[in-house]
Design an enzyme around this catalytic site. Structure first.
Site, PDB file in Angstrom:
ATOM      1  N   HIS A   1       3.909   2.764  13.145  1.00 48.05           N
ATOM      2  CA  HIS A   1       2.982   3.884  13.321  1.00 48.05           C
ATOM      3  C   HIS A   1       3.567   4.966  14.230  1.00 48.05           C
ATOM      4  CE1 HIS A   1      -1.073   2.140  11.701  1.00 48.05           C
ATOM      5  NE2 HIS A   1      -0.046   1.880  10.904  1.00 48.05           N
TER       6      HIS A   1
ATOM      7  N   HIS B   1       0.828  -1.208   0.000  1.00 50.86           N
ATOM      8  CA  HIS B   1       0.000   0.000   0.000  1.00 50.86           C
ATOM      9  C   HIS B   1       0.861   1.257   0.000  1.00 50.86           C
ATOM     10  CE1 HIS B   1       0.136   0.954   4.431  1.00 50.86           C
ATOM     11  NE2 HIS B   1       0.172  -0.343   4.599  1.00 50.86           N
TER      12      HIS B   1
ATOM     13  N   ASP C   1       3.752  -6.286   3.597  1.00 55.08           N
ATOM     14  CA  ASP C   1       3.499  -5.208   4.557  1.00 55.08           C
ATOM     15  C   ASP C   1       4.518  -5.335   5.689  1.00 55.08           C
ATOM     16  OD1 ASP C   1       0.296  -3.677   5.177  1.00 55.08           O
ATOM     17  OD2 ASP C   1       2.233  -3.110   6.012  1.00 55.08           O
TER      18      ASP C   1
ATOM     19  N   ASP D   1       6.061   1.659   6.892  1.00 52.35           N
ATOM     20  CA  ASP D   1       4.734   1.070   6.687  1.00 52.35           C
ATOM     21  C   ASP D   1       3.964   1.954   5.710  1.00 52.35           C
ATOM     22  OD1 ASP D   1       1.860   0.570   8.947  1.00 52.35           O
ATOM     23  OD2 ASP D   1       2.160   0.059   6.829  1.00 52.35           O
TER      24      ASP D   1
ATOM     25  N   GLU E   1      -5.099   1.902   2.540  1.00 52.47           N
ATOM     26  CA  GLU E   1      -5.088   0.696   3.384  1.00 52.47           C
ATOM     27  C   GLU E   1      -5.336   1.084   4.831  1.00 52.47           C
ATOM     28  OE1 GLU E   1      -2.849  -0.192   5.860  1.00 52.47           O
ATOM     29  OE2 GLU E   1      -3.300  -2.311   6.116  1.00 52.47           O
ATOM     30  N   GLU E   2      -4.712   2.169   5.266  1.00 49.05           N
ATOM     31  CA  GLU E   2      -4.724   2.531   6.682  1.00 49.05           C
ATOM     32  C   GLU E   2      -6.095   2.963   7.200  1.00 49.05           C
ATOM     33  OE1 GLU E   2      -2.333   1.851   8.577  1.00 49.05           O
ATOM     34  OE2 GLU E   2      -0.431   2.000   7.522  1.00 49.05           O
TER      35      GLU E   2
END
Lengths: 346, 348, 334
Positions: free
Chosen positions: C308, C61, C221, C168, C198-199
């Site tokens: 994150h 992504h 991922d 990510d 995606e998130e």
């Protein structure tokens, strides 16, 4: 085919989500015993579909095959390992149980033990273990050298008889549904069903209704009935409760097409099949929720077998409810085919 | 304009039981559109041929309102209900309800003299709905499990404000009917081949719209909603989602979806071109059918335009009539004027 | 590959606004693929044709997590909401990039007690962003409502390890770009899907495979790395031990046949690998399982510390091994 033997065999079969292939051969064997004239195939992510007959109407019955279980998530040392749930597992149901893992080299026994009362602190007596505190002890099977992260297991129990036509076993959710599909196919052998029946034994229900979505999309039936289990316990005051032994539960509500509900109820009444009614305001928590809205929409109904102790290794079912549900489905299929051919005035 | 709003909001139609609303809408559009289809989920799809047939636009508003379903018939003749969609149990104590749009009923309320704790929230498990029956047998003659229960609300309009239930999303349906009238009465054509979808089951998980889209196969969509305001004295301004009176609401992001940049800009530019005062949705919580459409088939990009309303998902919501009119004007412009879409098409 | 990783992670690309990333990737790969297209949602899809009659799809992504401006307060301060899963604690002390304008987070507290409480329980409700202006009007010029912000921290090369924001899943994108450049005469037809959003809900992956008949889909991922002090004891993944073959996470249980195929391929090609059970989070694999009739799917994850946060960390050899594994899969029979 003896219903008791059928459900006990299905219950004992190992088929945790992603290992449904282990249970499929047993299902295929039972179906072929009933009639060799079926087409067996794997579709989508690997759901097993059995097709019988041809033409219209196209009727599909759905039952998920997967059961909940556990998976090794970390090896601590030579003896112990940590685990994670596969599907909705209450960690309290694992305490003091033998567990059996499927590894590359065969089955492996472990124990989920619990600290003896003598060594516990008084303030801990009211705390329930979560998955973070549980661990598996592999001393009795040679330790952790031949178990890996990713190996999947179930609680090690066998199905047993209880009083009053009841069976206790693991995975009654949803091997009861699988049994209903197989028995309904058996009933149909004695009826003049003139349409196409598809039995879809699905993967991945316990982790997001995954298999049913693809199966419904592939099969595109005229009518679909999902078979699953429901609660036989006393429910909150504002919803109807069901009793095991009082017949299958027919659902009305948002994920159900009214016409299928009406036909199922009429079929039950006309054939003196005991049934109970459930009203579902939004989600049923079963494959029905996804099947109804696949593609351009599928006319869907839900029939559930009431059980006790859902999502534990001691689920209880009354085999008469399985038989009643099977008869209901078979008569429903017959009625739909008669209706389509114009010979039934409804 | 707005002639259908009162009727639409007063009709009973919870998720999966939209038939009365659907019948009403169908009777209003018959003869004004090129084709009407009702699909397996009860979506009502009205097709109007456009000037540019190389593209298909879907305009979507949902017919279902939040409400309740009869899920138990008690031995004493009272009924147990469960919410359909998100209805806070605190708004229904002592409320007036209708069963199947016909039978009057009330939510029983323990007298203050007898209730030891008036701070306690009464949850659905304890709520008893009373229609006058004194036994299960008596109740079962007129009420069935699965019956629809809605708020008993009548529409009121005064000055620049209107009050009713179900503005979410009969206001969207009303705007679509007004646009269909406008096109029909002025013998116009919409910009593209346009499918007005009156959707079902949005409130219980965006369940209807994807099924309609699978039949329509649109290139893009506009989702019309009645959205939250949150502009009351107990909520500080920085927590408001919108403010009624500040015009149509244009969403840039909500639960499960960021609105495609080119779509968002097309809508904003249209509002600016018409000199319409508009506002952005300032909270990203809550979702619409746009999130479902983005994940349907090949991915349908959708924009979201809403009328701001106070107190949605309760028996009484309030909207500002200028907001309604301006939302109607904005959506009408996007549906009928090809020029608004030139930049969007260029980006593809 | 380090230059590629640096360039791609430093791009601005929050969910729904991946334009820069898509343009960058397109330029990198267009000369190496047979077909390339951008679908209605903005997914970038490239194909390298093979001859086995089978099609495998690899997904990465393009979007990173971020924040979005929802209010502008008097004085020019911004209120924000999350785009994707943010730990509010990660925002305090971080620099945010609002399309070129740097913002920093401040914590509210009108009394001593309130301030101390808020420091202990940081949430999106009790913080604000300062972008160095003195009025609402000025703020509206730089970051009007609806402006997206991402972490501003750049790339650090430790040699064995790399540190950056947005590993990510730019590390997944970088792996696929490198794969495309190295892939020659692939046996299977390989589809590379660089997906959007995606998130915020695995959005792009639900639709990217719609036009194709895919036999197996694999998401590339990141996953947690538990080799830091007192890390979550229930999981086993570590930096430097190779790409992880995911058994399950909260969004999907991988198809076991695909897991075995990837494992066998790694073994046959002497590529390091780990097996992964992730007790939180999900990947795009869940989207492919639900595409049309369902595609057997799995995820290959690159172990990453501090996911994150403004500074995620990977082990470079894991990325190299991931590329090798993907290349080997394009040749591996099934």
């Amino acid at each position: 085919m003896d219903t008791k033997d059928l459900i006990k065999n299905l219950s004992d079969s190992f088929g945790v989500t992603s290992f449904e292939n282990c249970t499929f051969p047993l299902i295929e064997q039972f179906l072929l015993e009933i009639n060799q004239d079926i087409k067996l195939e794997k579709i989508g992510i690997g759901n097993l579909v059995a097709t019988y007959g041809q033409g219209n109407p196209k009727i599909a019955f759905f039952a998920h095959v997967d059961e909940i279980g556990i998976v090794i998530s970390n090896i601590i040392d030579d003896t112990f390992a940590r685990i994670e749930a596969v599907g909705g597992v209450d960690p309290r149901t694992l305490v003091g149980k033998r567990v059996c893992f499927r590894t590359e080299n065969g089955e492996k026994l472990g124990v989920i033990g619990f600290l003896a009362p003598h060594l516990q602190k008084p303030e801990d007596k009211d705390k329930s273990p979560s998955f973070d505190e549980l661990f598996v002890d592999f001393s009795v099977s040679g330790g952790t050298k031949d178990i890996n992260v990713g190996d999947i297991g179930v609680i090690n129990v066998e199905a047993k008889d209880l009083e009053n036509d009841q069976i206790v076993g693991k995975a009654i959710d949803n091997r009861a549904g699988v049994a209903v599909l197989i028995k309904s196919f058996e009933y149909l052998q004695n009826l003049k069903f003139d349409g196409q029946l598809m039995l879809s034994f699905n993967k991945g229900e316990e982790v997001g209704l995954v298999g049913a979505k693809g199966a419904a999309e592939y099969l595109q039936p005229d009518y679909a009935v999902v078979v699953d289990v429901t609660f036989g316990e006393r429910l909150p005051e504002n919803v109807e409760s069901f009793k095991i032994g009082e017949g299958p539960v027919i659902t009305i509500g948002a994920p159900i097409n009214r016409c299928v509900y009406d036909d199922l109820v009429k079929t039950a009444k006309d054939n003196n099949i005991k049934y109970q009614i459930e009203a579902v305001p939004s989600r049923s928590g079963t494959e029905t929720d996804i099947v109804q809205i696949v593609g351009q929409g599928i006319k869907t109904g839900l029939v559930s077998v009431p059980i006790l102790n859902m999502h534990s290794p001691s689920e209880v079912v009354n085999i008469n409810d399985i038989d009643r549900a099977a008869k209901l489905l078979a008569m429903f299929a017959l009625n739909m085919s008669l209706k389509t051919k114009g010979s039934l005035n409804v | 304009m707005r002639k259908y709003l009162k009727d639409l909001t007063e009709l009973p139609g919870i998720s999966s039981r939209e038939e009365k609303v659907r019948e009403y809408i169908k009777s209003q559009v018959e003869g004004k559109v090129n084709n009407i289809t009702i699909d397996n989920l009860g979506n009502l799809i009205c097709f109007v041929k456009g000037k540019d047939s190389s593209k298909k636009m879907m305009v979507d508003a949902h017919m279902d309102e939040v409400g309740f379903m009869v899920t138990k018939i008690n031995d004493d003749g009272t009924l147990g209900i469960s919410p359909v969609g998100g209805v806070d149990p605190r708004v229904i104590k002592s409320q007036r309800l209708k069963i199947e749009g016909v039978l009057n009923a009330v939510v029983n309320s323990t007298p203050i003299h007898l209730d030891k704790d008036i701070k306690r929230v009464i949850k659905y498990e304890e709520i008893k709905v009373y229609a006058g029956f004194s036994s299960k047998e008596e109740a079962s003659k007129k009420v069935n499990l699965g019956d629809m229960v809605t708020f008993d609300t009548t529409y009121v309009e005064e000055g620049n404000y209107a009050l009713s239930k179900a503005f979410d999303d009969r206001v969207g349906c009303s705007i679509m009917l007004d646009i269909i009238d406008y096109i029909y009465e002025n013998k116009l054509q919409p910009a593209f081949d346009t499918y007005f979808n009156f959707a079902t089951q949005e409130e219980v998980g965006l369940r209807g719209t994807g099924v309609a889209a699978a039949r329509i196969k649109p290139d893009f969509a506009l989702v019309l909603e009645g959205t939250t305001a949150g502009d009351n004295p107990e909520n500080p301004p920085e927590k408001w989602a919108t403010h009624i009176g500040n015009g149509p609401v244009i969403t840039f992001m909500h639960s499960g979806l960021v609105i495609k940049k080119e779509m968002f800009e097309t809508i904003v530019n249209a509002a600016k071109a018409l000199n319409i005062k508009f506002q952005y949705k300032m909270r990203t919580a809550g979702g619409t059918n746009a999130a479902k459409l983005a994940k349907t088939m090949y991915g349908i990009p959708a924009g979201v335009i809403s009328v701001p309303c106070r107190y949605i998902h309760s028996p009484l919501a309030i909207l500002n009539i200028d907001d309604y009119n301006n939302t109607y004007s904005l959506v009408k412009e996007l549906v009928t004027n090809n020029e608004r879409w030139v930049n969007y098409e260029r980006a593809h | 590959m380090k230059e590629l990783i640096k360039n791609i992670t430093e791009l601005y690309g929050p969910s729904g606004r991946e334009h820069e990333v898509r343009e960058f990737i397109k330029k990198e790969i267009e000369d190496y693929v047979d077909e390339i297209k951008i679908d209605k949602l903005g997914n970038l899809i490239a194909i390298k044709k093979g001859h086995s009659g089978k099609t495998i799809l690899f997904d990465a992504h393009m979007d990173e997590i971020g924040v979005v401006v929802t209010h502008i307060i008097d004085g020019g301060f911004l209120k924000i909401e999350q785009v994707g899963g943010q730990f509010p604690l990660n925002l305090v002390g971080a620099r945010l990039n609002f399309k070129g304008r740097i913002g920093v987070v401040g914590i509210e507290g009108e009394t001593d007690k309130e301030l101390r409480e808020n420091y202990k329980n940081v949430s999106l409700d009790n913080i604000y962003v300062d972008i160095g202006v003195s009025s609402k009007e000025e703020a509206e010029k730089y970051a009007p409502i609806g402006t997206f912000g991402v972490f501003a921290d750049g790339f650090v090369d430790y040699g064995e390890y790399c540190l950056s924001k947005a590993l990510d899943d730019r590390i997944g994108c970088a792996s696929l770009i490198e794969t495309i450049k190295q892939m020659k005469d692939n046996k299977h037809t390989v589809i590379f899907a660089f997906t959007v959003q995606e998130e915020v809900g695995l959005v792009g992956a639900f639709v990217s495979a719609y036009d194709y008949n895919v036999d197996r889909a694999i998401a590339i991922d990141v996953t947690d790395s538990l080799d830091t002090p007192k890390a979550l004891k229930r999981m086993s993944m570590k930096l430097g031990y190779g790409p992880c073959i995911k058994i399950k996470d909260l969004a999907s249980v991988s198809d076991r046949e695909v897991v075995d195929w990837i494992k066998d391929t790694a073994v046959n090609n002497n590529i390091k690998y780990q097996l992964e059970v992730l007790t939180l989070g999900g990947t795009n694999a869940a989207g492919y399982q639900r595409t049309k009739s369902g595609i057997p799917s799995c995820t290959i994850s690159i172990p990453t510390r501090y996911i994150h946060s403004p500074h995620e960390m990977i082990c470079y050899s894991d990325v190299v091994d991931t590329v090798e594994l993907i290349l080997a899969l394009s040749e591996a029979d099934f």
